[in-house]
Design an enzyme around this catalytic site. Structure first.
Site, mmCIF file in Angstrom:
data_model
loop_
_atom_site.group_PDB
_atom_site.id
_atom_site.type_symbol
_atom_site.label_atom_id
_atom_site.label_comp_id
_atom_site.label_asym_id
_atom_site.label_seq_id
_atom_site.Cartn_x
_atom_site.Cartn_y
_atom_site.Cartn_z
ATOM 1 N N ARG A 100 0.875 2.139 -7.655
ATOM 2 C CA ARG A 100 1.736 1.880 -8.712
ATOM 3 C C ARG A 100 1.450 2.928 -10.135
ATOM 4 O O ARG A 100 2.386 3.357 -10.882
ATOM 5 C CB ARG A 100 2.039 0.514 -9.324
ATOM 6 C CG ARG A 100 2.948 -0.172 -7.925
ATOM 7 C CD ARG A 100 2.931 -1.940 -8.272
ATOM 8 N NE ARG A 100 1.662 -2.522 -8.197
ATOM 9 C CZ ARG A 100 1.179 -3.352 -8.970
ATOM 10 N NH1 ARG A 100 2.141 -4.002 -9.746
ATOM 11 N NH2 ARG A 100 0.025 -3.983 -8.835
ATOM 12 N N ASP A 130 7.160 -0.929 -9.738
ATOM 13 C CA ASP A 130 7.865 -0.766 -8.338
ATOM 14 C C ASP A 130 9.163 -1.154 -8.524
ATOM 15 O O ASP A 130 9.749 -1.795 -9.481
ATOM 16 C CB ASP A 130 6.938 -1.403 -7.404
ATOM 17 C CG ASP A 130 6.869 -3.125 -7.617
ATOM 18 O OD1 ASP A 130 7.980 -3.600 -7.876
ATOM 19 O OD2 ASP A 130 5.862 -3.431 -7.120
ATOM 20 N N TYR A 147 -2.562 6.076 1.465
ATOM 21 C CA TYR A 147 -1.394 5.506 1.327
ATOM 22 C C TYR A 147 -0.208 6.831 1.486
ATOM 23 O O TYR A 147 -0.385 7.845 1.024
ATOM 24 C CB TYR A 147 -1.013 4.855 -0.078
ATOM 25 C CG TYR A 147 -1.861 3.700 -0.258
ATOM 26 C CD1 TYR A 147 -1.608 2.430 0.081
ATOM 27 C CD2 TYR A 147 -3.205 3.822 -0.683
ATOM 28 C CE1 TYR A 147 -2.299 1.311 -0.243
ATOM 29 C CE2 TYR A 147 -4.038 2.702 -1.015
ATOM 30 C CZ TYR A 147 -3.663 1.350 -0.636
ATOM 31 O OH TYR A 147 -4.601 0.495 -1.214
ATOM 32 N N ASP A 202 0.787 -5.700 -1.716
ATOM 33 C CA ASP A 202 1.900 -6.379 -2.262
ATOM 34 C C ASP A 202 3.125 -6.640 -1.356
ATOM 35 O O ASP A 202 3.221 -5.871 -0.243
ATOM 36 C CB ASP A 202 2.614 -5.800 -3.421
ATOM 37 C CG ASP A 202 1.686 -5.362 -4.572
ATOM 38 O OD1 ASP A 202 0.757 -6.389 -4.677
ATOM 39 O OD2 ASP A 202 1.850 -4.538 -5.337
#
Length: 284
Positions: free
Chosen positions: A173, A80, A66, A38
């Site tokens: 997310r 987010d 991550y 993103d």
């Protein structure tokens, strides 16, 4: 021009932006990425150039790592920090021990509801298109696997960081949302960095500035794939160039086939116990 590039995507760029910029620098339109990040996210973005585009499926199957920062007490429509706040909830005192205990509950195979703002298709239409139109649809639930999930550093002002290694298809997310719910509140993701995609880590990346300055190294398919290499004679090469199904002639379920000049001509995969077939061809 053929090969694989490992780019560090900076915040504010879409993955498509990076593809377009690198394509311009290299002077090619035959370029694509192996896993979307993103615009708010940073980190490892692997690009395939030329004939290496045939490997996108192989490279996207790898696990990913991550580091994400979580803010408790609020949830947005996008899950987010870029979204609109849709929920707030008081956060009771959160201890490091409690967070660590909750995180361990997510390790293993879990069911995960995908975000409303995602590119997953329902009835031929992307979920974010429904969301932008204000149309409610039932969100798909996928099984994913969390291989490792750890708290990184301390908890401050109801914010903390997690480091996770996950399977293909995992939405961080959604994981953040579910962690918040398990802590008795709501949560949103405020930062995200992909630190590893398969064998590629942050240490392997080049920035867009590096690319502009000609400071980069393109990897070959042979460099990247950890599968056996088999050099074949002229007679076998002819059969392979014709894409024939053959009696199995290598160990394992997949192999790179090289000609007498050690040039890659194909990747073959197991068809059954005794036969192999083309997976990808690399013919000029």
């Amino acid at each position: 021009m053929n090969g694989i590039l490992v780019i560090y995507k900076e915040k504010g760029y879409t993955s498509r932006d990076v593809v377009n910029i690198v394509g311009r620098i290299l002077g090619t339109k035959k370029i694509g990425h192996t896993g979307t990040l993103d615009p708010m996210a940073t980190g490892v973005l692997v690009l395939c150039v030329g004939s290496s585009l045939k490997l996108v499926e192989l490279l996207t199957n790898h696990d990913k790592e991550y580091v994400a920062r979580i803010k408790l007490g609020m949830e947005t429509d996008t899950l987010d920090i870029t979204g609109t706040v849709v929920k707030t909830k008081e956060v009771k005192e959160i201890s490091k021990q409690r967070v660590e205990a909750v995180l361990q509950k997510f390790v293993g195979k879990i069911k995960q509801e995908v975000p409303r703002y995602s590119a997953i298709k329902v009835n031929g239409k992307k979920l974010y298109e429904y969301a932008r139109a204000g149309i409610d649809v039932e969100l798909p639930v996928h099984e994913v696997e969390i291989y490792d999930l750890q708290l990184v550093g301390d908890i401050s002002n109801y914010e903390f960081c997690i480091k996770c290694r996950v399977s293909k298809g995992t939405y961080i997310r959604s994981l953040v949302r579910d962690i918040g719910l398990s802590l008795g509140t709501v949560a949103t993701m405020v930062e995200l960095e992909r630190t590893r995609l398969g064998q590629f880590g942050l240490e392997d990346t080049y920035t867009l500035e590096d690319m502009e300055n000609g400071i980069y190294q393109m990897l070959s398919i042979e460099d990247v794939l950890d599968i056996p290499k088999v050099v074949v004679d002229k007679a076998m090469e002819k059969k392979i160039r014709n894409g024939q199904v053959l009696e199995k002639f290598f160990e394992g379920d997949m192999a790179m086939i090289l000609d007498q000049e050690h040039k890659l001509i194909a990747i073959y995969q197991e068809k059954d116990k005794n036969l192999v077939k083309p997976y990808r061809m690399f013919l000029e």
